[in-house]
Write an enzyme that holds these catalytic residues in place. Structure first.
Site, mmCIF file in Angstrom:
data_model
loop_
_atom_site.group_PDB
_atom_site.id
_atom_site.type_symbol
_atom_site.label_atom_id
_atom_site.label_comp_id
_atom_site.label_asym_id
_atom_site.label_seq_id
_atom_site.Cartn_x
_atom_site.Cartn_y
_atom_site.Cartn_z
ATOM 1 N N ASP A 110 0.877 -1.168 0.000
ATOM 2 C CA ASP A 110 0.000 0.000 0.000
ATOM 3 C C ASP A 110 0.925 1.231 0.000
ATOM 4 O OD1 ASP A 110 -2.373 1.592 0.527
ATOM 5 O OD2 ASP A 110 -1.605 1.787 2.557
ATOM 6 N N ASP A 140 0.085 5.076 0.950
ATOM 7 C CA ASP A 140 -0.047 5.994 2.091
ATOM 8 C C ASP A 140 -0.103 5.201 3.401
ATOM 9 O OD1 ASP A 140 -0.610 8.157 3.748
ATOM 10 O OD2 ASP A 140 -2.754 8.051 3.355
ATOM 11 N N GLY A 179 -6.888 5.138 3.688
ATOM 12 C CA GLY A 179 -7.104 4.071 2.706
ATOM 13 C C GLY A 179 -8.433 4.140 1.971
ATOM 14 N N ARG A 198 -11.138 8.734 -2.855
ATOM 15 C CA ARG A 198 -11.401 10.184 -2.802
ATOM 16 C C ARG A 198 -12.897 10.466 -2.696
ATOM 17 N NH1 ARG A 198 -8.981 13.190 -7.775
ATOM 18 N NH2 ARG A 198 -7.281 11.792 -7.214
ATOM 19 N N ASN A 204 -3.012 9.413 -7.445
ATOM 20 C CA ASN A 204 -1.765 10.181 -7.553
ATOM 21 C C ASN A 204 -0.534 9.315 -7.283
ATOM 22 O OD1 ASN A 204 -2.766 13.050 -7.910
ATOM 23 N ND2 ASN A 204 -3.887 12.480 -6.062
ATOM 24 N N ASP A 260 -1.935 -0.473 5.885
ATOM 25 C CA ASP A 260 -2.124 0.206 7.181
ATOM 26 C C ASP A 260 -3.607 0.469 7.490
ATOM 27 O OD1 ASP A 260 -2.327 2.240 5.142
ATOM 28 O OD2 ASP A 260 -2.263 3.704 6.780
HETATM 29 P P1 B16 Z 1 -6.208 10.239 -4.094
HETATM 30 P P2 B16 Z 1 -3.552 4.356 0.097
HETATM 31 C C1 B16 Z 1 -5.240 6.415 0.011
HETATM 32 O O1 B16 Z 1 -3.967 5.890 -0.184
HETATM 33 C C2 B16 Z 1 -5.225 7.399 1.167
HETATM 34 O O2 B16 Z 1 -4.922 6.727 2.388
HETATM 35 C C3 B16 Z 1 -6.587 8.045 1.286
HETATM 36 O O3 B16 Z 1 -6.585 8.972 2.343
HETATM 37 C C4 B16 Z 1 -6.918 8.742 -0.053
HETATM 38 O O4 B16 Z 1 -8.212 9.307 0.000
HETATM 39 C C5 B16 Z 1 -6.857 7.702 -1.172
HETATM 40 O O5 B16 Z 1 -5.575 7.118 -1.198
HETATM 41 C C6 B16 Z 1 -7.156 8.313 -2.528
HETATM 42 O O6 B16 Z 1 -6.134 9.220 -2.864
HETATM 43 O O7 B16 Z 1 -7.122 11.350 -3.713
HETATM 44 O O8 B16 Z 1 -4.758 10.660 -4.260
HETATM 45 O O9 B16 Z 1 -6.703 9.464 -5.281
HETATM 46 O O10 B16 Z 1 -3.475 4.195 1.579
HETATM 47 O O11 B16 Z 1 -4.564 3.418 -0.565
HETATM 48 O O12 B16 Z 1 -2.200 4.275 -0.570
HETATM 49 MG MG MG Z 2 -2.774 3.213 3.323
#
Ligand code: B16
Ligand code: MG
Length: 218
Positions: free
Chosen positions: A10, A12, A47, A50, A119, A171
């Protein structure tokens, strides 16, 4: 004993801590929309996709917004977030990540990313580790977010390894659930209350014991 041939990480909370940037971007949006939003609220977005994050943030206020307006809110938040990503450097790798990637490479295991984030490629590029991955499965390639297993199954397909031979490092509670539904070995990073359902649990990425996981004593 299960043979392990791939690790799916993963992003973030495992590789880097973009949660703080997500928080600041959502907070700016929430302030502009006069919706209360705290750091504690942000924990529930770990996790989470959006769109689902916005729904959780707006709560009962969601009904005030049309579909076009919610799309604009998501784009606005993402703009703030992408501004912040310019500040990311290799120094933002979480402790133990470089060592883990080196160790996995040395052992000849495939390495992929399985993240909800659209992203992901930008973040990995900023961190300087994009080319270390054999596959990147992110929010751009699946429609169903975690706890649906899609992103991890897609990642396993990208590296050509059967799901039973994959380990997921996550996480978020929803990510652990997705890994278990996928039929993969789940490694949780964080407290028992959040990732306690994983086969293995560590407080941080730096604490991961590869030998124990690869020995498969589950
Ligand atoms: P984005 P992960 C997640 O990352 C984040 O933990 C979560 O807070 C966020 O909303 C999600 O990605 C989408 O991100 O807005 O950049 O598309 O933990 O799955 O790596
Ligand atoms: Mg994560």
């Amino acid at each position: 004993m299960t043979e392990i041939n791939a690790f799916i990480l993963d992003l973030d909370g495992v590789v880097t801590d973009t949660a703080e940037y997500h928080f600041r971007a959502w907070k700016q949006l929430a302030d502009e929309e006069n919706v209360p939003f705290t750091r504690e609220d942000n924990e529930h977005l770990r996790g989470v996709s959006r769109r689902r994050s916005l729904e959780l943030l707006l709560g009962e206020h969601l009904e005030r917004y049309t579909e076009d307006h919610t799309a604009e809110l998501m784009a606005r938040k993402n703009g703030y977030y992408q501004e912040m990503l310019h500040h990311i450097t290799a120094a933002d790798l979480l402790p133990g990540v470089s060592e883990l990637l080196d160790d996995l490479k040395r052992r000849g295991l495939k390495i992929a990313i399985g993240s909800a984030s659209k992203n992901t490629t930008t973040v990995l590029t900023r961190l300087g580790i994009l080319d270390l991955f054999d596959g990147i499965a992110d929010g751009n390639v699946v429609t169903r977010a975690k706890p649906a297993p899609d992103v991890f199954i897609y990642a396993a397909g990208m590296v050509g390894i059967p799901v039973a031979q994959c380990v997921v490092v996550e996480d978020a509670e929803s990510g652990i659930e997705a890994a278990l539904i996928s039929g993969m070995i789940a490694v949780g990073i964080g407290p028992e209350t959040r990732v306690g359902k994983a086969h293995f649990r560590y407080d941080s990425t730096a604490d991961i014991n590869l030998e124990t996981i690869l020995d498969g004593k589950i």
